[in-house]
Design a protein around this motif. Sequence first.
Motif, PDB file in Angstrom:
ATOM      1  N   ASP A 137      23.337 -23.121  -5.658  1.00 42.16           N
ATOM      2  CA  ASP A 137      22.776 -23.153  -4.302  1.00 42.16           C
ATOM      3  C   ASP A 137      23.106 -24.491  -3.623  1.00 42.16           C
ATOM      4  O   ASP A 137      23.437 -24.538  -2.450  1.00 42.16           O
ATOM      5  N   HIS A 156      11.167 -20.380  -5.593  1.00 42.89           N
ATOM      6  CA  HIS A 156      12.450 -20.900  -5.095  1.00 42.89           C
ATOM      7  C   HIS A 156      12.288 -21.052  -3.580  1.00 42.89           C
ATOM      8  O   HIS A 156      12.069 -20.073  -2.885  1.00 42.89           O
ATOM      9  N   HIS A 196      13.233 -23.128   0.313  1.00 41.92           N
ATOM     10  CA  HIS A 196      14.211 -23.855   1.125  1.00 41.92           C
ATOM     11  C   HIS A 196      13.463 -24.730   2.140  1.00 41.92           C
ATOM     12  O   HIS A 196      12.293 -24.494   2.429  1.00 41.92           O
ATOM     13  N   ASN A 245      17.645 -27.099  -0.104  1.00 39.15           N
ATOM     14  CA  ASN A 245      16.674 -26.468  -1.003  1.00 39.15           C
ATOM     15  C   ASN A 245      15.499 -27.407  -1.267  1.00 39.15           C
ATOM     16  O   ASN A 245      15.518 -28.559  -0.862  1.00 39.15           O
TER      17      ASN A 245
END
Length: 543
Positions: free
Chosen positions: A16, A208, A210, A244
């Motif tokens: 990522d 997860h 961002h 991220n």
Amino acid sequence: MKAKSEVEIYDTTLRDGSQGEGVNFSVADKLRIADKLDSFGVHYIEGGWPGSNPKDIEFFAQAKKRKYKNARLAAFGSTRRKGVAVENDEQVRLLIEAGTPVVTIYGKTWLLHVKEVLRTTPEENLAMIGDTVRFLKDHGKFVVYDCEHGFDGFKDDADYALATWQAAEKAGADLIVLCDTNGGCLPNEIARITQVAHGKLNARLGIHTHDDIGLGVANALAALEVGATHVQGTINGYGERTGNCNLTSLIPNLALKLGKKCVSTASLAKLKELSQFVDEIANIRHSPRQPWVGSGAFSHKGGTHVNAVQKLARSYEHIDPTLVGNERTVLVSDLSGRSNIVMKAQELGFKITNDTPELKSILARIKELEHAGYEFEAAEGSLALLIRRRLKNEEPPFVVEAYHVSMRRDAPMQKGAEGKSICEATVKVRVGNEVAHRVAEGDGPVNSLDSALRLALGKFFPQLKKVQLTDYKVRILDGETVAGVSEPADRSARVGTASKTRVLIESTDGKEAWGTVGVSENIIEASLQALVDSLEYGLLKKK
Ligand SMILES: [Zn+2]
């Protein structure tokens, strides 16, 4: 794996993170970063997406030959395509072939995506998730299921979102990771939805996030406080758009603010170094304003602050900066970097302690060079040589006495047309009392210098044949970058002929990789410094 950790760190800098603007890792870069992450102690390293590019396939082929002592390697991909049997799906096959113990796949949570993007039915999407997870489990993989748009999907249709997660769980997924893919959720939403998932699922939960609205770290912490025990993020917050969840902020928050165990105290003290290392490899300037690890994070400028901090550090600092390997930057000419250097030197195999008499001069030299624009985080080869020279009073194995580089072009210059200029380098080296003088051509000044240097050294040190350059990076330093914590002014205006250039070279002998650095106003001079260090380190390192 260390079962003691309350929270597992899953690093996706190489996948990522590499989708971020200006981030472009070579295979050699990725292998070095993976080694570093492993010794730091993250629990998983997501190495790439074999189905998306050949570079990642190559990375996994190389990584397979290595041993990681803390981390488990993960390959990333997606659920099978619609209407295709999972065993016939090329992308899924590549995931198995990557040969990693862990496979992470993402699948759709949000009906909007199922209908409008995938253009399939809700039932087929559930089958795609279940089939793929089951297939990977049947191949002996530890399966991490990333729920793309986990939160946005849930807000749109909670029942369907839950059905997708349960499909993964039923098929045997080891971890279910809720993703705030668009990065627009607030911490209270993240906490609420994670709590629901925690109540309805038996599988372990991960998060997860961002950073699109500046809450990547806050959102991850919100999930970790209500039942998630696994977190995905990147070093320095690299990633698409605004990035991220930044692990260099998340990890110290977990350890020092929430008291949750994730990496060892010794590793935590290397956090700043890890952060700088990854920036150096990515050829990105380390941001002085990074929380926790930036050079400005514990710098004190205002007079009253400086005064108070000198009396009592706690008065203007939220933690002791050394816990994350950072330092207070008010006390000039102090020895605050002492313990970091001792640690680093020990890591490089030197028997050195806080009481070693040469330590003071080593530290002074490092500070002097750093001030001149050198960076040693990713140039451990150059650092080891510097320490060695101060500890042992010995002659270097060789000395470059003179060199000459010339460049010629016999055809009109044309952009995009390569291969018309010829570079020639002459190098004179001395080894003991002998001198060797060699000429070589190359497709650039550095390449021809490297060839001439190797020719000259070849008869003395045949073992150098094994040493190869794997990467070469150039950075223009403007005056203020060199000076320290303040932001650079208009870069383009400052990059004049007098700018300094820093060259970072990565080398390998097939077993070990190392970096070396050179700085000069002349790019060829800077390159030669790094080249000489690379070969000298290749000769002197143990093992
Ligand atoms: Zn992501």
